[in-house]
Design a protein around this motif. Structure first.
Motif: not given
Length: 342
Positions: A100-103, A131-132, A137-142
């Motif tokens: 949660k903090m990373a997001l 994170i997901n 649906k978080f698949v990557g920073h890019t």
């Protein structure tokens, strides 16, 4: 041209605080060269950084907590608390609170980028698993940044001193790669790479090598026909327009003979085809750069490395290179003019 007289402000989203992100960030920022060129802002929580300051015995690492970039101090390392209460720091352990903090750190930095308060973002590694959630649906920073800035297409571009590798298909299953190696996708990535090499890296007439999809680049159709029916036709089209685009090359022989040194960029067809050789060659100094975005974003080319988190053995070389690369791209894009005494 940016009219401020101070150094460009580079934000650093802390990523997973239970990984090595905090450690490599702190070590990189202790390099005097970094602080002479940019003003860093860490998006995290002061208690988490204080934990690692003690854990790593980095008593000389000092930072100033600010409420927003408006309060920034250009001669100090700045930090913005992105959550009200810092989650417990447990090096090497995956927790939902760390996710949660990373997001939160990433989203806060994105807001400041959109507001023009920072000139670039360097993203420390995070863990997609924590994170997901059902809503995300978080698949990557890019992919996340591409969507955040409403950009149709971006390019994952891994860069180092002697090698720059972009990929046509990114974070998708291996079984889906061939159907996504289409003329339009290859053209799009080639255009992004050509523009980035010119605008972001200052190369007037870039030379690009394109890899084949199949073993031995298809062996004249014996091992697959994508090279003949798709890749070669795209390369010919770009050559007819005057671009220095060559291939398709068999990936194994191409990197085995170190041919990447002859080109300004290499376009691989899929993730591991490009990233395995890149990380084998430049793991400690490689940078993940997202080309095609209206903002500047770089990242170290490694992950959270839970197995060594908090042990004071993580190498900060890639993080330092990511910060310096962000600075170079800012300048190459013409978004900053150095003062004569800098």
């Amino acid at each position: 041209m940016n009219q401020r007289k101070n150094k460009p402000v580079v934000g650093i989203s802390i990523g997973d605080i239970n990984g090595i992100g905090a450690e490599v960030t702190m070590k990189a920022l202790m390099d005097n060269r970094i602080q002479k060129l940019v003003t860093p802002v860490i998006y995290a929580h002061g208690k988490a950084i204080t934990f690692y300051r003690k854990q790593l015995e980095m008593d000389e690492f000092n930072f100033m907590q600010i409420r927003s970039v408006d309060e920034i101090h250009h001669k100090k390392i700045n930090l913005i608390n992105v959550v009200e209460d810092s989650p417990e720091v447990i090096p090497g352990v995956e927790t939902q609170e760390a996710g949660k903090m990373a997001l939160a750190a990433l989203n806060h930095a994105i807001e400041d980028l959109k507001a023009g308060k920072i000139e670039a973002l360097v993203t420390a590694p995070l863990n997609k698993n924590n994170i997901n959630s059902g809503d995300l649906k978080f698949v990557g920073h890019t992919e996340y940044l591409t969507a955040a800035f409403d950009t149709k297409e971006s390019l994952m571009f891994l860069v180092a001193e002697d090698i720059r590798v972009g990929i046509v298909t990114g974070h998708i299953p291996l079984k889906d790669i061939a159907q996504n190696v289409t003329p339009n996708n290859i053209k799009s990535k080639l255009n992004l790479m050509l523009k980035s090499l010119t605008d972001d890296f200052g190369i007037a007439k870039p030379r690009i090598a394109v890899l084949g999809l199949n073993p031995h680049a298809g062996e004249d159709g014996l091992l697959g026909d994508e090279e003949i029916n798709i890749i070669q036709l795209v390369i010919r089209e770009f050559k007819d327009k005057g671009h220095l685009v060559f291939g398709p090359y068999p990936a194994d022989g191409f990197f085995g003979m170190m041919h990447q040194k002859k080109f300004d960029g290499v376009l691989a067809m899929y993730h591991d085809q490009g990233l395995i050789p890149f990380k084998s060659i430049a793991f400690e100094t490689g940078v993940n750069f997202t080309a095609g975005l209206p903002i500047v974003r770089t990242s170290p080319d490694h992950g959270t490395a839970y197995n060594i988190a908090g042990k004071n053995v993580a190498d900060e070389g890639s993080m330092r290179a990511a910060i310096l690369q962000a600075y170079d791209v800012i300048r190459n894009r013409g978004n900053w003019e150095e003062e004569e005494d800098n």
